[in-house]
Design an enzyme around this catalytic site. Structure first.
Site, PDB file in Angstrom:
ATOM      1  N   SER A  29      -8.369  -2.600   1.975  1.00  0.00           N
ATOM      2  CA  SER A  29      -7.784  -3.559   1.005  1.00  0.00           C
ATOM      3  C   SER A  29      -6.121  -3.609   1.422  1.00  0.00           C
ATOM      4  O   SER A  29      -5.875  -4.016   2.464  1.00  0.00           O
ATOM      5  CB  SER A  29      -7.975  -2.949  -0.263  1.00  0.00           C
ATOM      6  OG  SER A  29      -7.567  -3.790  -1.312  1.00  0.00           O
ATOM      7  N   THR A  30      -5.674  -2.969   0.362  1.00  0.00           N
ATOM      8  CA  THR A  30      -3.963  -2.911   0.646  1.00  0.00           C
ATOM      9  C   THR A  30      -3.619  -2.529   1.970  1.00  0.00           C
ATOM     10  O   THR A  30      -3.762  -1.236   2.129  1.00  0.00           O
ATOM     11  CB  THR A  30      -3.306  -2.485  -0.381  1.00  0.00           C
ATOM     12  OG1 THR A  30      -3.852  -2.872  -1.783  1.00  0.00           O
ATOM     13  CG2 THR A  30      -1.935  -2.534  -0.752  1.00  0.00           C
ATOM     14  N   HIS A  55     -10.172  -6.797   1.490  1.00  0.00           N
ATOM     15  CA  HIS A  55     -10.194  -7.532   0.034  1.00  0.00           C
ATOM     16  C   HIS A  55      -9.023  -8.667   0.253  1.00  0.00           C
ATOM     17  O   HIS A  55      -7.907  -8.205   0.500  1.00  0.00           O
ATOM     18  CB  HIS A  55      -9.606  -6.596  -0.753  1.00  0.00           C
ATOM     19  CG  HIS A  55     -10.705  -5.759  -1.304  1.00  0.00           C
ATOM     20  ND1 HIS A  55     -10.535  -4.212  -1.841  1.00  0.00           N
ATOM     21  CD2 HIS A  55     -12.080  -5.425  -1.214  1.00  0.00           C
ATOM     22  CE1 HIS A  55     -11.226  -3.663  -2.188  1.00  0.00           C
ATOM     23  NE2 HIS A  55     -12.491  -4.468  -1.823  1.00  0.00           N
ATOM     24  N   MET A 148      -6.113   0.180  -2.360  1.00  0.00           N
ATOM     25  CA  MET A 148      -5.984   0.798  -3.544  1.00  0.00           C
ATOM     26  C   MET A 148      -7.759   0.885  -4.165  1.00  0.00           C
ATOM     27  O   MET A 148      -8.581   0.023  -3.916  1.00  0.00           O
ATOM     28  CB  MET A 148      -5.362  -0.108  -4.346  1.00  0.00           C
ATOM     29  CG  MET A 148      -4.862   0.365  -5.934  1.00  0.00           C
ATOM     30  SD  MET A 148      -3.709  -0.843  -6.655  1.00  0.00           S
ATOM     31  CE  MET A 148      -2.350  -0.580  -5.608  1.00  0.00           C
ATOM     32  N   ASP A 151     -13.349   1.123  -4.044  1.00  0.00           N
ATOM     33  CA  ASP A 151     -14.369   0.507  -3.368  1.00  0.00           C
ATOM     34  C   ASP A 151     -14.994   1.002  -2.040  1.00  0.00           C
ATOM     35  O   ASP A 151     -13.770   1.301  -1.297  1.00  0.00           O
ATOM     36  CB  ASP A 151     -13.846  -1.143  -3.112  1.00  0.00           C
ATOM     37  CG  ASP A 151     -15.059  -1.922  -2.808  1.00  0.00           C
ATOM     38  OD1 ASP A 151     -16.121  -1.658  -2.835  1.00  0.00           O
ATOM     39  OD2 ASP A 151     -14.704  -2.967  -2.143  1.00  0.00           O
TER      40      ASP A 151
END
Length: 215
Positions: A29-30, A55, A148, A151
């Site tokens: 993600s991030t 993401h 973050m 997930d």
């Protein structure tokens, strides 16, 4: 956005010395766009297929995949529903759909759907990891990168319990140590390494035992 790539590691492994039918599953993600690029940089052109959930909003994943395809030894593409899982290809989940591992008449295939978000995300890492755990855990290497939230943590635990080899990026090299931390806390992670080492560590477990022993 990306640094100049190193020389592609196309000769790192020979086809005869790669574990047959292996799958690599990756979630991020991030900070994940740069992390995925660095991870894929280490993988050779004949690497087992890589399924990646990052993401990212719809409309960005196609350009992300095309950019990586120009920089990496593997072929990188945005995943399409129903296409076969092929050695030498990394598949980026489209920003509008969950990506799952499915089984076709001649082997594994990509399955996309627009079912509700999971962990507030679509695509979601847990959706990918859980589908791989259900069909191919013993032949899978799973990697959870910077991001973050939580997930991927539950799916990674399922993968480990099913016999997969699981890795997480360490805190020091993460932009956000959220997803890897949760995966470690839930017991799904076997090995934690800096981002710069993860590609090589994954290649090592893909080698046949006699190659790892130096035969």
């Amino acid at each position: 956005m990306f640094a100049t790539p190193a020389a592609p590691p196309a000769s790192r492994l020979s086809p005869a010395l790669l574990r047959q039918n292996a799958i690599i599953a990756v979630g991020a993600s991030t900070g994940g766009t740069d992390a995925i690029k660095e991870f894929l940089d280490k993988l050779p052109a004949n690497c087992p297929p890589v399924m990646i959930v990052q993401h990212m909003p719809e409309g960005f994943t196609l350009s992300f995949a095309r950019r990586l395809d120009k920089l990496c030894a593997m072929h990188v593409k945005e995943a399409e529903d129903g296409e076969p899982l092929l050695r030498g290809t990394a598949y980026i989940a489209p920003g509008h759909s969950h990506m799952r591992l499915g089984k076709g008449t001649q082997g594994f295939v990509i399955c996309l759907d627009q079912s509700p978000p999971v962990n507030r995300h679509r695509p979601a890492v847990d959706v990918l990891f859980e589908s791989v755990a259900n069909l191919a855990a013993p032949q899978t290497v799973a990697v959870i990168l910077t991001g973050m939230g939580k997930d991927g943590a539950h799916g990674m635990l399922q993968l480990r319990q099913g016999g997969a080899i699981t890795f997480a990026q360490d805190e020091a090299s993460c932009v956000v140590y959220g997803m890897p931390r949760e995966a470690v806390a839930q017991g799904g992670v076997m090995h934690v390494h800096p981002l710069a080492q993860l590609g090589d560590k994954v290649l090592d477990v893909l080698r046949l035992p006699h190659e790892r022993a130096g035969a």
